[in-house]
Design an enzyme around this catalytic site. Sequence first.
Site, PDB file in Angstrom:
ATOM      1  N   ASN A 162       3.832  41.679 -36.968  1.00  0.00           N
ATOM      2  CA  ASN A 162       5.237  41.969 -36.654  1.00  0.00           C
ATOM      3  C   ASN A 162       5.297  42.685 -35.306  1.00  0.00           C
ATOM      4  OD1 ASN A 162       5.819  41.247 -39.454  1.00  0.00           O
ATOM      5  ND2 ASN A 162       4.777  43.175 -39.878  1.00  0.00           N
TER       6      ASN A 162
ATOM      7  N   GLU B 200      -4.469  41.261 -34.226  1.00  0.00           N
ATOM      8  CA  GLU B 200      -3.013  41.452 -34.295  1.00  0.00           C
ATOM      9  C   GLU B 200      -2.436  41.839 -32.938  1.00  0.00           C
ATOM     10  OE1 GLU B 200      -1.822  40.265 -36.886  1.00  0.00           O
ATOM     11  OE2 GLU B 200      -3.680  40.278 -38.038  1.00  0.00           O
TER      12      GLU B 200
HETATM   13 ZN    ZN Z   1      -3.101  35.865 -36.545  1.00  0.00          ZN
END
Ligand code: ZN
Length: 965
Positions: free
Chosen positions: A353, A386
């Site tokens: 996110n 990430e």
């Molecule tokens: Zn990923």
Amino acid sequence: MAKGFYISKNLRLVGLLIGAAALVTIIALSVAYNREKTKNMQCPVDGVVMTTTDVSSIPTPSTPKHPWDHYRLPDSLSPISYNITLWPRLQVNQDGLYVFTGESAVVFECRRPTDLIIIHCNKLNLTLVNGHHARLTCLDGAVPPTIKNSWLQVETEYLVIQLNGQLSAGKIYVLFTDFKGELADDLEGFYRSEYTEDGVKKVVATSHMQATYARKAFPCFDEPAMKAVFHILLIHDRGTVALSNGLDVATINTTLNGTEVTMTRFEPTKRMSTYLLAFVVSDFDHVTGSTESNVLVRIWARRKAVAEGQGAYALNVTGPILRFYERYYNVSYPLSKSDQIALPDFGAGAMENWGLITYRETALLFDSEISSMGNKERVTSVVAHELAHMWFGNLVTLRWWNDLWLNEGFASYVEYLGADYAEPTWNIKEQIILYDVHKVFAVDALASSHPLSQKEEEINRPAEISEMFNTISYSKGAAVLRMLSEFLSEPVFVRGLSSYLKEFAFNNTVYTDLWDHLQKAVASTPDISLPDTVHNIMNRWVLQMGFPVVTIDTTTGQITQKHFLLDPDSVVDRPSPYNYTWFVPVIWMKGGVTQQPHWLLRTTERQNIMRTSGTEWLLANLKMSGYYRVNYNLENWEHLINQLNTDHLVIPVINRAQILDDTFNLARAKILTTTLALRTTRYLSQERDYIPWESAIRNLNYFILMFDRGPGYGVLQAYLKKQITPLFEHFRTITANWTQVPVAHNDKYNQVNAIAFACRMGLEDCRLLTRSWFRDWMRNPHSNPIHPNLKSIVYCNAIATGGVEEWDFAWIMLRNATVASEAAKLRWALTCTKVPWLLNRYLEYCLDPAQIRKQDATSTISNIASNAVGMPLAWDFIRARWSYIYAEYGEGSFSFSNLISAVTRRFSTEFELKQLKQFKEDYAQVGFGSGTQALAQAIERTNSNMKWVAENQQNIINWLTSESR
Ligand SMILES: [Zn+2]
Ligand SMILES: *[C@@H]1O[C@H](CO)[C@@H](O)[C@H](O)[C@H]1NC(C)=O
Ligand SMILES: *[C@@H]1O[C@H](CO)[C@@H](O)[C@H](O)[C@H]1NC(C)=O
Ligand SMILES: *[C@@H]1O[C@H](CO)[C@@H](O)[C@H](O)[C@H]1NC(C)=O
Ligand SMILES: *[C@@H]1O[C@H](CO)[C@@H](O)[C@H](O)[C@H]1NC(C)=O
């Protein structure tokens, strides 16, 4: 997300270690297998792990009549911004439910005149206004068409609004909704996670939107190309903290309808996709830092975890990793802050996110006293994965899920670069060979594989989207992008990448947009020579499944390529636009000297320079930068094996692992003999490096699995014990009789391998060692004397050789564990027992969320199944409870595909094949969800195991017998 389904590589902690269980006698076998599996069990780093619908059972709809029967949104409306208020209730309401309420206003532009508004909405109760589900206005105050009719289209997850007139192109409208949803513990959309701290039950409201769950939190145009700006307001209990993608800009205390609450408003987001939104309300604490470029960095977790310092390591590596990517992409970090939060319940491994990354606790928290090297490395890699998405995927987003492979493959590749920057002494880049390349070779060598890229129109339903989160997308994506970066050279690759990110910032692309930018970078580089365009070279790797085996005959100089299939009898019925030939970059050495790279563009050709003389050997695919296997004429294999046996260090470490993995797999494919493959393991008594040993153990695991219930196991075990003993002794020496920790990163891992494999092969010293450590701990539970790196194998071995006393002790330690990685090790080690009733009781616990969290249920059952004693018990358990398991866990992160693969991996008899087919028939009505493909593969694999055993068992026994003389 982190390999969701995939998980993959990172699960190290448990994964690596696994080995120990088998210690005991014959039964011992399963461990290795275990190890491999465990790795596979890991959660995907990002995303969606699960498929909740049995895709194959859904009838393909005949051409849908109405726009609301299509799974894709029409292109008539385009969102600009949203104003969203959400209020999660962390106490049950009078109906005993946890709920959230919310309001949303979406501002959108009409692109083409239409009298229909179609917007995603799933499992929300909308408040009716004048009998309709929403209210519509014009932004400029004009009067919009009135609503004729509105309804929820459940199958396609839409709110449909029919109007009495047309919306006009170019005009901007606002749609208001008021809704209520359940804050369920289903790990999807806006959901709740519960945990206990100091005896108090606590509830967290959190979210997971990828791929199609934002529509479960508020009505939205839930497609990645429908980017918009989000203005978010969260209402939450006093004393809790609310987080979202943007920085909080205002917090006020107020009373709403008699309830004292706090309202937190966030800065508007950048233009972004719905699947990257996040909302969290908790009483978590955090640690704070900032990057060189003044980006606020915070790590959030349970108060106790933060107090224990478990967030410190992630905080330390985040700054350097962000700095690395800013330079690599040549684009500064796009947001004002970077929050990362560890959640007690999380389906994937982690989720990128934008600005608020969510993690499983094991992927973010690290306790230097309790956690192992593998735990630490997992944190580094997942954080690097990430953070890579903050640019690639978030700033620039693929238009549709069919191109997921580029998003995930890219992050899975560059995570090694980011992690290497943060921990330069670890040599982490070479591990891509084990955790991505070799891993995906196993899947991509099957006739049932599929190309990286699928057509946009082939991927529509949520279940089809979930299926994209697989090893091919993550690991093959990573492998071919690494190959591309290597043959372009990194400077050219990053130049193209950077111009791609700049051109498409805050916007969407298709994968060929990246090729275009790389091609421009190539065009502006005078000294690079490619045989064709980036586009044409890469299409062959992206649009056709599989990979070639390149065969070099050093007597004639002939070099050929052929589609590599693990089962030579399998039939490829998927057509390829390129007839299964590739443009192959061959980096090679001869006489110990690296030669000019060669592009193999045809099926076969002759290169005199590839001839050798005397005992000179030729070695191709240096560093394994190419996505292919290599075979040679027998003479060259003999020369290579001789070199290994005389001075193996002359051959680069990655290629030693490659020789092992290639020969074993070429033998599986009947291109080489199994005894030639076994001969490459003879030098292992001299090998001290991790990567070749890991590769050998994985390949030998297959032998162990196929043999461990048969007559050949004794000689196999004797040979392997002989090979592993020098490694075990080596570590005893360099650790001063097990009192010190090896210095080099890879040695830490290989020490674990040495102990795990030695114990498993029945080395008495090893068993005594692990048993005595565990006994010391049992005598004094408050002071665990076992080094964190060795905990998994020691626990597992002690439980495997012990009884109910050891098991119950470990279970109590599991219930008391406050560090997630420690709990994971214990949960795994408990599957190592050989006592059937303990295994059966543990299986029951797996379906009781009070004992084993839902997120851990599949991996635990799968681990029980990899234990040779546990396998038939788990198989009976699953067959008896399938309908229940499917109904209870079908909607969540339960990975049916891992479960089915784990339980059936050892199957190699006619009888087991029959049972498998019966299972498929018995539950055809119920369905197999994400396990559908795995079940088909299990049948294919059982067939090929049966053949393998029939053809190889005797030769192997003969070879092993002659070796042990
Ligand atoms: Zn990923
Ligand atoms: C709101 O209330 C909480 C708890 O009662 C208090 O800690 C906090 O300082 C208050 N915040 C504001 C902005 O008044
Ligand atoms: C206020 O509380 C009452 C009673 O709990 C409830 O029926 C009503 O819907 C609430 N109103 C709002 C605006 O939440
Ligand atoms: C996004 O890209 C499309 C196609 O290249 C372009 O037409 C559009 O203007 C871009 N939008 C933004 C906000 O940059
Ligand atoms: C190594 O440790 C074991 C157990 O503590 C002990 O019995 C043995 O004598 C030690 N060996 C050496 C060489 O110190």
